[in-house]
Scaffold this motif. Structure first.
Motif, mmCIF file in Angstrom:
data_model
loop_
_atom_site.group_PDB
_atom_site.id
_atom_site.type_symbol
_atom_site.label_atom_id
_atom_site.label_comp_id
_atom_site.label_asym_id
_atom_site.label_seq_id
_atom_site.Cartn_x
_atom_site.Cartn_y
_atom_site.Cartn_z
ATOM 1 N N MET A 123 55.865 75.495 -29.862
ATOM 2 C CA MET A 123 55.928 76.248 -28.638
ATOM 3 C C MET A 123 56.101 75.273 -27.473
ATOM 4 S SD MET A 123 52.922 78.220 -26.652
ATOM 5 C CE MET A 123 52.820 79.847 -27.230
ATOM 6 N N GLN A 124 57.079 75.526 -26.632
ATOM 7 C CA GLN A 124 57.324 74.711 -25.443
ATOM 8 C C GLN A 124 56.433 75.197 -24.314
ATOM 9 O OE1 GLN A 124 59.280 72.055 -25.272
ATOM 10 N NE2 GLN A 124 58.827 71.716 -23.122
ATOM 11 N N LEU A 125 55.663 74.292 -23.732
ATOM 12 C CA LEU A 125 54.760 74.661 -22.657
ATOM 13 C C LEU A 125 55.514 74.725 -21.334
ATOM 14 C CD1 LEU A 125 51.632 72.496 -23.465
ATOM 15 C CD2 LEU A 125 52.038 74.878 -24.026
ATOM 16 N N SER A 126 55.173 75.699 -20.525
ATOM 17 C CA SER A 126 55.794 75.826 -19.214
ATOM 18 C C SER A 126 55.239 74.764 -18.279
ATOM 19 C CB SER A 126 55.528 77.216 -18.640
ATOM 20 O OG SER A 126 54.155 77.345 -18.320
ATOM 21 N N LYS A 127 55.977 74.521 -17.197
ATOM 22 C CA LYS A 127 55.523 73.558 -16.200
ATOM 23 C C LYS A 127 54.187 73.998 -15.605
ATOM 24 C CE LYS A 127 58.468 71.432 -13.452
ATOM 25 N NZ LYS A 127 59.393 71.144 -12.350
ATOM 26 N N PHE A 130 51.804 75.631 -17.077
ATOM 27 C CA PHE A 130 50.718 75.348 -18.011
ATOM 28 C C PHE A 130 50.362 73.867 -18.003
ATOM 29 C CE2 PHE A 130 48.705 74.608 -22.099
ATOM 30 C CZ PHE A 130 47.745 75.606 -22.076
ATOM 31 N N LYS A 131 51.361 73.009 -17.816
ATOM 32 C CA LYS A 131 51.083 71.573 -17.734
ATOM 33 C C LYS A 131 50.226 71.275 -16.497
ATOM 34 C CE LYS A 131 55.172 70.259 -20.278
ATOM 35 N NZ LYS A 131 56.496 69.648 -20.258
ATOM 36 N N TYR A 132 50.558 71.896 -15.367
ATOM 37 C CA TYR A 132 49.746 71.719 -14.153
ATOM 38 C C TYR A 132 48.345 72.276 -14.366
ATOM 39 C CZ TYR A 132 53.998 70.491 -11.594
ATOM 40 O OH TYR A 132 55.139 69.879 -11.169
ATOM 41 N N LEU A 133 48.254 73.411 -15.023
ATOM 42 C CA LEU A 133 46.955 74.012 -15.322
ATOM 43 C C LEU A 133 46.110 73.055 -16.160
ATOM 44 C CD1 LEU A 133 44.977 76.420 -15.416
ATOM 45 C CD2 LEU A 133 46.269 77.267 -17.380
ATOM 46 N N SER A 134 46.727 72.411 -17.128
ATOM 47 C CA SER A 134 46.000 71.460 -17.977
ATOM 48 C C SER A 134 45.486 70.270 -17.176
ATOM 49 C CB SER A 134 46.902 70.960 -19.108
ATOM 50 O OG SER A 134 47.316 72.035 -19.910
#
Length: 131
Positions: A1-5, A7-11
């Protein structure tokens, strides 16, 4: 699954928020007052983008999240009031009451994370190792 931008900021925000939370939980105000306060204030400030990014990343159970997040920020009102009573007015017993509100933020945060765990149950980390 490719993570959205998003979701990366959320992480990233979630990780920094967790580190700051650890600062104010494990470093008490009697151990190092400034570090404790920086951790607490940073944690509260990062909660705003953390909640917003969670809305954007997964819109399920929006109404429940909205109520939980409102309760979190509503708790800040008595928290600030009792902190002022303790730190500025030197009112006896105020720090104990303040501590209840401080720890209630942690409890609310754990409940929020429990709710988010259901939203993100299909996302996992994989270790890619060449054999």
């Amino acid at each position: 699954m490719q993570l959205s931008k998003g979701f990366k900021y959320l992480s990233i925000v979630g990780f920094l928020r967790t580190v700051l939370c650890g600062m104010f939980i494990y470093i008490t105000s009697s151990d190092h007052h400034d570090v404790h306060d920086i951790g607490m204030i940073g944690y509260i400030i990062l909660t705003i983008p953390y909640y917003i990014l969670n809305y954007k990343a997964n819109k399920s159970s929006f109404k429940f999240k909205k109520i939980m997040h409102f309760m979190f920020f509503l708790t800040l009102i008595p928290l600030i009031y009792w902190y002022i009573q303790h730190a500025v007015k030197r009112r006896a017993g105020a720090y104990s009451i303040y501590a209840y509100f401080e720890w209630s933020l942690i409890l609310q945060d754990v409940l929020n994370d429990h709710w988010y765990a259901n939203d993100y149950k299909d996302i996992g980390l994989k270790c890619m190792v060449d054999h």
